[in-house]
Design a protein around this motif. Sequence first.
Motif, short mmCIF file in Angstrom:
data_model
loop_
_atom_site.label_atom_id
_atom_site.label_comp_id
_atom_site.label_asym_id
_atom_site.label_seq_id
_atom_site.Cartn_x
_atom_site.Cartn_y
_atom_site.Cartn_z
N MET A 1 0.87 -1.42 -0.08
CA MET A 1 -0.20 0.07 0.04
C MET A 1 0.98 1.31 -0.18
SD MET A 1 -3.16 -1.10 2.25
CE MET A 1 -4.44 -0.06 1.44
N ARG A 2 0.23 2.48 -0.39
CA ARG A 2 0.92 3.72 -0.35
C ARG A 2 0.36 4.67 0.49
NH1 ARG A 2 -0.27 5.53 -5.99
NH2 ARG A 2 -2.10 4.42 -5.23
N PHE A 3 0.98 5.75 0.69
CA PHE A 3 0.52 7.00 1.51
C PHE A 3 -0.87 7.18 1.12
CE2 PHE A 3 0.14 11.45 2.54
CZ PHE A 3 0.53 11.03 4.10
N ALA A 4 -1.11 7.39 -0.16
CA ALA A 4 -2.47 7.73 -0.75
C ALA A 4 -3.52 6.73 -0.71
CB ALA A 4 -2.29 8.15 -2.32
N ASP A 5 -3.17 5.54 -0.17
CA ASP A 5 -4.25 4.37 -0.05
C ASP A 5 -5.01 4.62 1.38
OD1 ASP A 5 -3.43 3.20 -2.58
OD2 ASP A 5 -2.14 1.92 -1.61
N TYR A 6 -4.34 5.58 2.11
CA TYR A 6 -4.80 6.01 3.34
C TYR A 6 -5.56 7.34 3.29
CZ TYR A 6 -2.74 1.75 4.92
OH TYR A 6 -2.22 0.48 5.10
N ALA A 23 0.22 -1.50 6.34
CA ALA A 23 0.72 0.01 6.32
C ALA A 23 1.99 0.14 6.27
CB ALA A 23 0.00 0.83 7.45
N ASP A 24 2.74 -0.94 6.72
CA ASP A 24 4.19 -0.99 6.78
C ASP A 24 5.00 -0.47 5.69
OD1 ASP A 24 6.38 -0.79 8.74
OD2 ASP A 24 6.69 -3.15 8.51
N GLY A 25 5.61 0.80 5.98
CA GLY A 25 6.24 1.37 4.49
C GLY A 25 5.43 1.99 3.57
N ALA A 26 4.17 2.19 4.03
CA ALA A 26 3.39 3.12 3.25
C ALA A 26 3.31 4.45 3.63
CB ALA A 26 1.77 2.61 3.28
N ALA A 55 4.98 10.69 4.41
CA ALA A 55 4.91 9.76 3.11
C ALA A 55 6.02 9.07 3.10
CB ALA A 55 4.56 10.35 1.98
N ALA A 56 7.20 9.48 3.72
CA ALA A 56 8.46 8.83 3.42
C ALA A 56 9.33 9.04 4.63
CB ALA A 56 9.20 9.31 2.35
N GLY A 57 10.28 8.22 4.89
CA GLY A 57 11.26 8.57 6.16
C GLY A 57 12.11 9.64 5.86
#
Length: 85
Positions: A1-6, A23-26, A55-57
């Motif tokens: 999944m991606r950030f936008a999926d939430y 959600a891990d990594g999304a 959205a990213a580390g």
Amino acid sequence: MRFADYADDEARWAACLERDPAADGAFFIAVRTTGIYCRPVCPARPLRKNVVFHAAGAEARAAGFRACKRCKPERLDPAVSEARA
């Protein structure tokens, strides 16, 4: 999944509360009071009012947060892995 999926922060927070592996990594959560950022599956449980989502580390690090020592979110970031190699 991606950030936008939430769809929104509340959906992201719900995934954190459930420690949803999808959600891990999304996305990553950053805690204003401690200055750390974590994976959504991290066992640490900050108060919702202290959490911001990234959205990213790299985005969390650019905002001044450091990686959590419990869940090690930098391991999911290919840019960090490449820099260490």
